[in-house]
Design an enzyme around this catalytic site. Structure first.
Site, PDB file in Angstrom:
ATOM      1  CE1 TYR A  34      37.165  22.615  66.846  1.00 17.87           C
ATOM      2  CE2 TYR A  34      35.517  22.949  68.531  1.00 17.87           C
ATOM      3  CZ  TYR A  34      36.222  23.404  67.444  1.00 17.87           C
ATOM      4  OH  TYR A  34      35.975  24.652  66.950  1.00 17.87           O
TER       5      TYR A  34
ATOM      6  CD  GLU B 296      28.541  18.420  65.425  1.00 20.60           C
ATOM      7  OE1 GLU B 296      28.836  18.747  64.259  1.00 20.60           O
ATOM      8  OE2 GLU B 296      28.852  19.095  66.419  1.00 20.60           O
TER       9      GLU B 296
END
Lengths: 310, 245
Positions: B167, B174
């Site tokens: 995660y 990102e």
């Protein structure tokens, strides 16, 4: 010799099923409102407006005016409690929800400093349609405020705080967004000029009148006897929309915003109209289904919000 | 096909299942979902293999995006079907939540990485692509085995443990990618609309991307802690059940 059988009321938490209180020697003709008052004395932070009492933990909340002995319970009634959260009186709610957009829009209309570039502070737009749009927008929210104070009768006395926060964010935010564009120094008036503006204005006014007529009609319905009736067309031509839809107030409201969109030729307004239409269609369909279930002679021609279509 | 039969017999036990308000996917839906999840597992394995091969061939991490660009776009976009699955009801997840998760991936794939060519050679792209690849291989095989009622404990454990690293890794990749895209978006006015125009509308993609970056702050912790809670619930029961269900 009078024999009054007293009731006992046990109140459990709807989620945990823990016993929150046990009331004995409750009068049989006590109302739910009275019981909420008693419960409030034991738990002062749970004022009656934020209490939901039910006979089934997942069922509907009991109304405040329901009488204990008329409920399907034995002499020991078990009720389930749910905290509805902090509540605000409806007057406050709508004042805040409607005054916000009204005032926010005016901030943009008068081009208060820091919104647009400094050279444009407190200037006026050269386009008459911008002033017209401001008048329409202000009128729309003034009308809503007047209706809230003098016309509408609300079934629930309060609204939960979370809902109000969300509603305000939505109304205020959108009104600011569309006011920003309409009052912008680089605003472009409608492509078809006065023809478009006047046509749209006519639609706007008709729909505002229509919407108001429907609110008056609904109001007179609630003034009536205990027997519930569904709304029907009256002598007022605006109410003739009732031949075709269950919720013409929503139909007219969408019409108002369509008129405003065409008048301003502004995409954010059209988007707001679309979102409003989606939300009101959901409400209208719910109301339409409820009418159909409650009244056996409900007219079959009626649709929910758009004649013959939806 | 015994799993499919188990699916239908579950639906047949009316009263107790009805209390859950959902009947669960029927035999046909289960078969379709198994095929879907197998295909997706295979797809992401292809991407993984593609990455490995390209790395071995080139000897560097740089520019590996180009070797898996097409399958990445295809299989990540294909995940939109999952929103449909929820909407139709054959998967018991929230449409809104699934929609949000899938669209954020699709947004990054198309509206950032594909649209701003200059970021495609950034290392941050490799960071999130790797995170996505490992996550998706585990996730889709988890679903496949669950549907077949034969879930190896290892897969379940991996699904609820690897995220601890994957995660944050994915989010970092990102965010760095979006950040890298910013100057090019501003320079070219990509996807932006300015005033004045006939429809009195404006959109600044540059500002929008910045807002997207900020939105990670409230959203990422919520998702992360949700997974941690799920982990406690799912893996916490391991003492009660045998390793293979």
């Amino acid at each position: 010799m009078s024999r009054t059988t007293f009731f006992e009321v046990e109140i459990l938490d709807a989620k945990t099923k823990q016993q929150l209180c046990f009331l004995d020697k409750v009068e049989p003709h006590a109302t739910i409102g009275d019981i909420k008052g008693l419960f409030h004395r034991l738990y002062p932070h749970w004022y009656p407006a934020r209490q939901a009492l039910k006979l089934d933990p997942r069922g509907k909340s009991l109304r405040d005016d329901e009488v204990l002995q008329s409920l399907p319970v034995g002499t020991t009634a078990i009720m389930y409690f749910r905290d509805l959260g902090p509540q605000l009186g409806w007057t406050m709610v709508f004042l805040v929800e409607y005054l916000g957009p009204l005032l926010t829009y005016l901030l943009f209309y008068f081009r208060v400093p820091y919104i647009y570039s400094h050279s444009h502070a407190f200037t006026a737009s050269p386009h008459p349609v911008v002033t017209l749009a401001c008048a329409c927008h202000t009128f729309h929210y003034l009308k809503r405020l007047v209706e809230t104070i003098f016309v509408h009768r609300f079934s629930h006395g309060t609204m939960p705080l979370r809902t109000i926060v969300w509603n305000c964010a939505y109304y205020w935010g959108f009104s600011a967004w569309l006011a920003y564009y309409i009052n912008h120094p680089l605003y472009t008036p409608p492509s078809y000029g006065d023809l478009q503006i006047n046509y749209a204005l006519a639609v706007f006014v008709m729909c505002e009148l229509g919407n108001f007529s429907i609110h008056l009609t609904l109001n007179s319905l609630k003034n009536g006897s205990r027997n519930r009736k569904f709304p029907v067309p009256t002598k007022n031509p605006f109410t003739w929309l009732y031949f075709f839809v269950s919720c013409p107030n929503y139909t007219y409201e969408v019409g108002t915003w369509v008129g405003f969109s065409i008048m301003t030729q502004c995409v954010p307004v059209a988007l707001y109209t679309l979102l409003g239409f989606v939300q009101m269609s959901i409400w209208a369909r719910g109301k339409h289904k409820a009418y159909g279930r409650e009244f056996k002679d409900y007219p079959s021609l009626r649709m929910a919000i758009i004649p013959l279509i939806l | 096909m015994s799993a499919a039969a188990a699916g239908t017999s579950k639906a047949a036990h009316g009263p107790d299942v009805a209390s859950k308000k959902r009947k669960g996917p029927g035999a046909l839906a289960t078969a379709y979902l198994v095929i879907y999840n197998v295909v997706m597992t295979a797809g992401w394995l292809v991407i993984a293999v593609g990455l490995a091969r390209a790395y071995l061939a080139r000897g560097s991490y740089h520019g590996l995006y180009y070797s898996i660009e097409k399958p990445l776009k295809f299989f990540q976009t294909g995940a939109i079907l999952e929103i449909l699955h929820c909407a139709v009801g054959i998967v018991p997840s929230s449409v809104v939540l699934t929609g949000f998760q899938v669209m954020s991936r699709v947004f990054l794939t198309w509206a950032v990485t594909h649209s701003v060519r200059e970021v495609q050679s950034e290392d941050s792209v490799l960071l999130f692509v790797t995170a996505w690849t490992v996550t998706e291989i585990i996730r889709y095989s988890f679903y496949t085995f669950s549907l077949l009622n034969h879930l190896p404990y290892l897969i379940k454990w991996a699904r609820y443990t690897f995220f601890f690293v994957l995660y944050p890794m994915g989010v970092t990749g990102e965010l760095l990618t979006i950040y890298a895209a910013l100057p090019f978006v501003q320079k070219t006015g990509l996807y932006s609309v300015t005033l004045p125009n006939k429809y009195n509308f404006s959109f600044d993609y540059y500002t929008f991307l910045i807002l997207v970056m900020f939105s990670y702050i409230p959203l990422f912790p919520q998702l992360y802690f949700h997974m941690i809670r799920q982990r406690k619930k799912v893996l916490g029961q391991v003492e009660d059940y045998s390793k293979v269900e």
